[in-house]
Design a protein around this motif. Structure first.
Motif, PDB file in Angstrom:
ATOM      1  N   PHE A  68       0.844  -1.196   0.000  1.00  0.00           N
ATOM      2  CA  PHE A  68       0.000   0.000   0.000  1.00  0.00           C
ATOM      3  C   PHE A  68       0.879   1.245   0.000  1.00  0.00           C
ATOM      4  N   THR A  69       0.373   2.306  -0.631  1.00  0.00           N
ATOM      5  CA  THR A  69       1.075   3.588  -0.640  1.00  0.00           C
ATOM      6  C   THR A  69       0.075   4.698  -0.352  1.00  0.00           C
ATOM      7  N   ILE A  70       0.387   5.507   0.648  1.00  0.00           N
ATOM      8  CA  ILE A  70      -0.450   6.660   0.976  1.00  0.00           C
ATOM      9  C   ILE A  70       0.182   7.914   0.381  1.00  0.00           C
ATOM     10  N   SER A  71      -0.664   8.809  -0.087  1.00  0.00           N
ATOM     11  CA  SER A  71      -0.171  10.069  -0.636  1.00  0.00           C
ATOM     12  C   SER A  71      -1.242  11.141  -0.436  1.00  0.00           C
ATOM     13  N   ARG A  72      -0.835  12.388  -0.623  1.00  0.00           N
ATOM     14  CA  ARG A  72      -1.795  13.468  -0.469  1.00  0.00           C
ATOM     15  C   ARG A  72      -1.609  14.488  -1.570  1.00  0.00           C
ATOM     16  N   ASP A  73      -2.711  15.104  -1.959  1.00  0.00           N
ATOM     17  CA  ASP A  73      -2.697  16.215  -2.907  1.00  0.00           C
ATOM     18  C   ASP A  73      -3.404  17.362  -2.205  1.00  0.00           C
ATOM     19  N   ASN A  74      -2.610  18.235  -1.608  1.00  0.00           N
ATOM     20  CA  ASN A  74      -3.193  19.321  -0.811  1.00  0.00           C
ATOM     21  C   ASN A  74      -4.029  20.274  -1.660  1.00  0.00           C
ATOM     22  N   ALA A  75      -3.648  20.437  -2.918  1.00  0.00           N
ATOM     23  CA  ALA A  75      -4.407  21.332  -3.792  1.00  0.00           C
ATOM     24  C   ALA A  75      -5.829  20.814  -4.015  1.00  0.00           C
ATOM     25  N   LYS A  76      -5.974  19.488  -3.974  1.00  0.00           N
ATOM     26  CA  LYS A  76      -7.295  18.875  -4.167  1.00  0.00           C
ATOM     27  C   LYS A  76      -7.929  18.483  -2.841  1.00  0.00           C
ATOM     28  N   ASN A  77      -7.228  18.777  -1.742  1.00  0.00           N
ATOM     29  CA  ASN A  77      -7.722  18.403  -0.412  1.00  0.00           C
ATOM     30  C   ASN A  77      -8.065  16.913  -0.346  1.00  0.00           C
ATOM     31  N   THR A  78      -7.201  16.103  -0.914  1.00  0.00           N
ATOM     32  CA  THR A  78      -7.470  14.674  -1.053  1.00  0.00           C
ATOM     33  C   THR A  78      -6.269  13.849  -0.605  1.00  0.00           C
ATOM     34  N   VAL A  79      -6.553  12.768   0.101  1.00  0.00           N
ATOM     35  CA  VAL A  79      -5.555  11.772   0.460  1.00  0.00           C
ATOM     36  C   VAL A  79      -5.923  10.471  -0.250  1.00  0.00           C
ATOM     37  N   TYR A  80      -4.906   9.800  -0.756  1.00  0.00           N
ATOM     38  CA  TYR A  80      -5.115   8.569  -1.505  1.00  0.00           C
ATOM     39  C   TYR A  80      -4.483   7.381  -0.780  1.00  0.00           C
ATOM     40  N   LEU A  81      -5.024   6.213  -1.041  1.00  0.00           N
ATOM     41  CA  LEU A  81      -4.405   4.968  -0.593  1.00  0.00           C
ATOM     42  C   LEU A  81      -4.381   4.018  -1.786  1.00  0.00           C
ATOM     43  N   GLN A  82      -3.205   3.871  -2.358  1.00  0.00           N
ATOM     44  CA  GLN A  82      -3.027   2.939  -3.469  1.00  0.00           C
ATOM     45  C   GLN A  82      -2.760   1.566  -2.885  1.00  0.00           C
ATOM     46  N   MET A  83      -3.590   0.607  -3.259  1.00  0.00           N
ATOM     47  CA  MET A  83      -3.500  -0.737  -2.697  1.00  0.00           C
ATOM     48  C   MET A  83      -3.202  -1.724  -3.822  1.00  0.00           C
ATOM     49  N   ASN A  84      -2.055  -2.347  -3.748  1.00  0.00           N
ATOM     50  CA  ASN A  84      -1.632  -3.328  -4.750  1.00  0.00           C
ATOM     51  C   ASN A  84      -1.504  -4.709  -4.119  1.00  0.00           C
ATOM     52  N   SER A  85      -1.433  -5.719  -4.969  1.00  0.00           N
ATOM     53  CA  SER A  85      -1.273  -7.103  -4.502  1.00  0.00           C
ATOM     54  C   SER A  85      -2.265  -7.435  -3.395  1.00  0.00           C
ATOM     55  N   LEU A  86      -3.506  -7.103  -3.635  1.00  0.00           N
ATOM     56  CA  LEU A  86      -4.522  -7.281  -2.605  1.00  0.00           C
ATOM     57  C   LEU A  86      -4.753  -8.751  -2.282  1.00  0.00           C
ATOM     58  N   LYS A  87      -5.032  -8.993  -1.011  1.00  0.00           N
ATOM     59  CA  LYS A  87      -5.263 -10.343  -0.499  1.00  0.00           C
ATOM     60  C   LYS A  87      -6.670 -10.436   0.090  1.00  0.00           C
ATOM     61  N   PRO A  88      -7.220 -11.618   0.175  1.00  0.00           N
ATOM     62  CA  PRO A  88      -8.556 -11.748   0.785  1.00  0.00           C
ATOM     63  C   PRO A  88      -8.615 -11.155   2.189  1.00  0.00           C
ATOM     64  N   GLU A  89      -7.520 -11.222   2.926  1.00  0.00           N
ATOM     65  CA  GLU A  89      -7.503 -10.668   4.280  1.00  0.00           C
ATOM     66  C   GLU A  89      -7.498  -9.150   4.306  1.00  0.00           C
ATOM     67  N   ASP A  90      -7.392  -8.513   3.159  1.00  0.00           N
ATOM     68  CA  ASP A  90      -7.532  -7.052   3.091  1.00  0.00           C
ATOM     69  C   ASP A  90      -8.999  -6.627   3.018  1.00  0.00           C
ATOM     70  N   THR A  91      -9.894  -7.580   2.904  1.00  0.00           N
ATOM     71  CA  THR A  91     -11.323  -7.272   2.854  1.00  0.00           C
ATOM     72  C   THR A  91     -11.758  -6.574   4.142  1.00  0.00           C
ATOM     73  N   ALA A  92     -12.336  -5.391   3.979  1.00  0.00           N
ATOM     74  CA  ALA A  92     -12.725  -4.584   5.141  1.00  0.00           C
ATOM     75  C   ALA A  92     -13.419  -3.321   4.660  1.00  0.00           C
ATOM     76  N   VAL A  93     -14.018  -2.621   5.598  1.00  0.00           N
ATOM     77  CA  VAL A  93     -14.436  -1.245   5.349  1.00  0.00           C
ATOM     78  C   VAL A  93     -13.246  -0.355   5.688  1.00  0.00           C
ATOM     79  N   TYR A  94     -12.881   0.507   4.754  1.00  0.00           N
ATOM     80  CA  TYR A  94     -11.737   1.393   4.923  1.00  0.00           C
ATOM     81  C   TYR A  94     -12.220   2.805   5.236  1.00  0.00           C
ATOM     82  N   TYR A  95     -11.626   3.389   6.260  1.00  0.00           N
ATOM     83  CA  TYR A  95     -12.001   4.719   6.719  1.00  0.00           C
ATOM     84  C   TYR A  95     -10.796   5.639   6.667  1.00  0.00           C
ATOM     85  N   CYS A  96     -11.026   6.873   6.273  1.00  0.00           N
ATOM     86  CA  CYS A  96      -9.983   7.865   6.496  1.00  0.00           C
ATOM     87  C   CYS A  96     -10.375   8.696   7.721  1.00  0.00           C
ATOM     88  N   ALA A  97      -9.380   9.289   8.329  1.00  0.00           N
ATOM     89  CA  ALA A  97      -9.615   9.986   9.579  1.00  0.00           C
ATOM     90  C   ALA A  97      -8.641  11.133   9.750  1.00  0.00           C
TER      91      ALA A  97
END
Length: 120
Positions: A68-97
């Motif tokens: 996973f890679t987290i990044s932010r674009d302050n100009a867009k007021n947005t934070v991203y979470l790039q998730m690669n090589s996903l596994k069944p155990e990554d199944t969840a509700v994802y929240y930003c905070a």
């Protein structure tokens, strides 16, 4: 009014990728550390990743480090979470905070979450 709105979740096969977005409003994103958390069915919510406001340092749980890679674009007021090589155990509700202070500390505001399902 502070709001955090996640998007980008969905159904993906094992080994696939997704990019989650968290759009912030009601505050200036680069004034705060922002974290991603997840809660799988029957489990407690856990921290996944965080990005600091001051120097952009990033933090990851051992379970997602290297995938996973987290990044932010302050100009867009947005934070991203790039998730690669996903596994069944990554199944969840994802929240930003919005962290109360620093990554690893308490949370002041939560989004409503986006569901990620990793399944064949």
């Amino acid at each position: 009014q502070v709001q955090l709105v996640e998007s980008g979740g969905g159904l993906v096969q094992p080994g696939g990728s997704l990019r989650l977005s968290c759009v912030a409003s009601g505050f200036t994103l680069d004034d705060y550390d922002i974290g991603w958390f997840r809660q799988a069915p029957g489990k407690e919510r856990e921290g996944v990743s965080c990005i600091s406001r001051s120097d952009g340092n990033t933090y990851y749980s051992d379970s997602v480090k290297g995938r996973f890679t987290i990044s932010r674009d302050n100009a867009k007021n947005t934070v991203y979470l790039q998730m690669n090589s996903l596994k069944p155990e990554d199944t969840a509700v994802y929240y930003c905070a919005r962290q109360s202070s620093r990554c690893g500390g308490g949370v002041t505001y939560w989004g409503k979450g986006t569901l990620v399902t990793v399944s064949s």
